[in-house]
Write an enzyme that holds these catalytic residues in place. Structure first.
Site, short mmCIF file in Angstrom:
data_model
loop_
_atom_site.label_atom_id
_atom_site.label_comp_id
_atom_site.label_asym_id
_atom_site.label_seq_id
_atom_site.Cartn_x
_atom_site.Cartn_y
_atom_site.Cartn_z
N LYS A 120 0.82 -1.21 0.00
CA LYS A 120 0.00 0.00 0.00
C LYS A 120 0.85 1.26 0.00
O LYS A 120 0.47 2.26 -0.58
CB LYS A 120 -0.95 0.01 1.20
CG LYS A 120 -2.11 -0.94 1.02
CD LYS A 120 -3.28 -0.58 1.92
CE LYS A 120 -4.44 -1.54 1.68
NZ LYS A 120 -5.55 -1.32 2.62
N LYS A 202 -5.84 -13.01 -8.25
CA LYS A 202 -7.08 -13.03 -7.50
C LYS A 202 -8.01 -11.89 -7.95
O LYS A 202 -7.53 -10.80 -8.25
CB LYS A 202 -6.73 -12.85 -6.02
CG LYS A 202 -7.84 -13.17 -5.05
CD LYS A 202 -7.34 -13.04 -3.62
CE LYS A 202 -8.31 -12.23 -2.81
NZ LYS A 202 -7.95 -12.06 -1.41
N LYS A 205 -11.20 -5.83 -5.96
CA LYS A 205 -11.94 -4.61 -6.26
C LYS A 205 -11.04 -3.42 -6.50
O LYS A 205 -11.49 -2.38 -6.93
CB LYS A 205 -12.98 -4.31 -5.17
CG LYS A 205 -12.42 -4.13 -3.78
CD LYS A 205 -13.56 -4.03 -2.77
CE LYS A 205 -13.05 -4.13 -1.35
NZ LYS A 205 -14.13 -4.33 -0.37
#
Ligand code: TRP
Length: 339
Positions: A120, A202, A205
Site C-alpha cells: 500500500k 485473485k 476490487k
C-alpha cells in the site's frame, strides 16, 4: 423446572471487511456466504471496518454511503442481524482505545515487515501515513477486544493474524491471561475466484472494473463482463489451472455457486464451446445475485431500519468490548474512574 445453564460458551468469530469500493463475487464466494454457515454454532461479529478504510484517502460522502451499503450486503447475504453482531467499527470507540494500547506492545520492526504495508505504501506514495503503518495494531484490537477464537480471513490476511497472535501472547506474558489467542479460519480450498482479465491473479476490487463482478452489478453488466472474460485458444472445456486459468476460473465459479464438484460441471459442459460455458456462468451468477440484490435494494430504501440495526449491534459490541477493555486498563495501570 429449572433450565440447565450451558456449561460451554459459544466460541466467538470475528471478521471485518473494508467499506472501500463495493464487494465482489470473490468476496461473496470466499467469505460472505460462508459466514451464514457459522451463525448458529458461533457468536459472530461482522464489522464494517471504516477506521481501517481511512488509512487511504476517502471521499467522506462516499465512505458514509459505502458503510451502509456494506452493512446491507452482510444482511442481504443472508446473515440474520439479530444473531450476528453486524456493526460499524467507528461506532464502538473501544476499537480505537485498545488499538492505542496495543500500539505500545507492537514493534516498529514487526510493522515494517508487513507486506500489505509495503504494497500500500508503494501504491500511495503521496500519503504514507502513520495509520497505514499501524493498521495491524487496529486489526489486532478488533479481534482481541472480543476474546475471539476464530477469524475467517483470506490468505492475504494471514500475516496480520500472525502478528495479532504475537501481540496477544506478548501482552499475556507480561500481564497474565488477558487475551484469547485467536486462530485463523480458512474456507474450503478451491473457492478462490480469479480476475476475469488476468486469471492468474485473485479477483480484486482495486483492479479495473472489467476484471471483477461487483455484487451489485445489474444483469447486463454481468453478462458483458463474463462475455469478455479471458479464456484461451484451444477451445476445450477442461479444468487445468496452470494451462487454462481462464476456463478453470469460470468452471470453479459455477461449481462454487452450485455447491457441485468441478468434475461434475466439467462433465456437464465437456464438448461444448466457450460461448456455452460463458452463458452458463452468466446465468448462474445472475441467478445467485438476484435475491441478494433485491434484498439489498430493499434495505437501502429503508435507512431508518438499517441505522437501527447498526445502533443496536454497536451497543451489543460495546458491552462485550468493555469487559476486555476494563481488564486491559487495569492491567496496564490506568487509574480507576467513575466509581
Ligand atoms: N484487514 C482486513 C482486510 O483488509 C480487514 C479487517 C480489519 C479484518 N479488521 C479485521 C479482518 C479483523 C478480520 C479480522 O481484509
Amino acid at each position: 423446572m429449572e433450565t440447565a445453564t450451558p456449561t460451554t460458551r459459544k466460541k466467538t468469530v470475528f471478521s471485518g471487511i473494508q467499506p472501500s469500493g463495493t464487494s465482489t463475487l470473490g468476496n461473496y464466494i470466499g467469505a460472505l456466504r460462508n459466514f451464514k454457515l457459522l451463525e448458529d454454532e458461533f457468536q459472530c461479529l461482522y464489522c464494517v471496518v471504516d477506521m481501517h478504510a481511512i488509512t487511504v484517502r476517502q471521499e467522506a460522502s462516499k465512505l458514509r454511503q459505502r458503510c451502509l451499503e456494506l452493512a446491507a450486503i452482510y444482511i442481504a447475504s443472508g446473515l440474520d442481524p439479530k444473531k450476528n453482531i453486524i456493526y460499524c467499527q467507528s461506532h464502538v470507540p473501544a476499537h480505537a482505545e485498545l488499538s492505542w494500547i496495543l500500539n505500545c506492545y507492537t514493534y516498529m520492526g514487526e510493522l515494517s515487515r508487513m507486506t500489505q504495508f509495503k504494497d500500500k505504501s508503494a501504491k500511495h506514495q503521496d500519503n504514507i501515513n502513520a495509520g497505514l503503518f499501524t493498521y495491524p495494531a487496529l486489526m489486532a484490537a478488533d479481534i482481541l477486544l472480543f476474546q475471539t477464537d476464530l477469524v475467517p480471513i483470506g490468505a492475504d490476511q494471514k500475516q496480520h493474524l500472525e502478528l495479532t497472535r504475537d501481540i496477544a501472547q506478548r501482552f499475556n506474558n507480561v500481564h497474565g491471561n488477558v487475551f484469547t489467542v485467536p486462530e485463523g479460519y480458512f474456507g474450503k480450498v478451491g473457492s478462490r475466484v480469479m480476475s476475469l482479465q488476468e486469471p492468474e491473479r485473485k479477483m480484486s476490487k482495486s483492479d479495473p472494473e472489467d476484471t471483477f463482478i461487483n455484487l451489485l452489478d445489474p444483469p447486463d453488466v454481468i453478462r458483458r463482463k463474463i462475455k469478455r472474460a479471458v479464456t484461451d485458444s484451444d477451445g476445450e472445456i477442461r479444468f487445468d489451472t496452470e494451462n487454462k486459468p481462464g476456463v478453470s476460473n469460470l468452471l470453479s465459479i459455477i461449481a462454487a455457486l452450485e455447491y457441485r464438484s468441478i468434475e461434475d460441471i466439467t462433465a456437464e459442459l465437456s464438448g461444448k464451446g466457450y460461448g456455452a460455458l460463458k452463458d452458463r456462468v452468466t446465468d448462474c451468477v445472475i441467478q445467485t445475485l438476484e435475491p441478494l440484490q433485491t434484498e439489498h435494494k430493499k434495505l437501502m430504501a429503508d435507512k431508518p431500519y438499517l441505522h437501527s440495526i447498526l445502533d443496536e449491534n454497536a451497543e451489543k459490541a460495546s458491552m462485550l468490548a468493555s469487559r476486555t477493555l476494563s481488564k486491559v486498563r487495569r492491567k496496564v495501570g490506568f487509574a480507576e474512574h467513575g466509581k
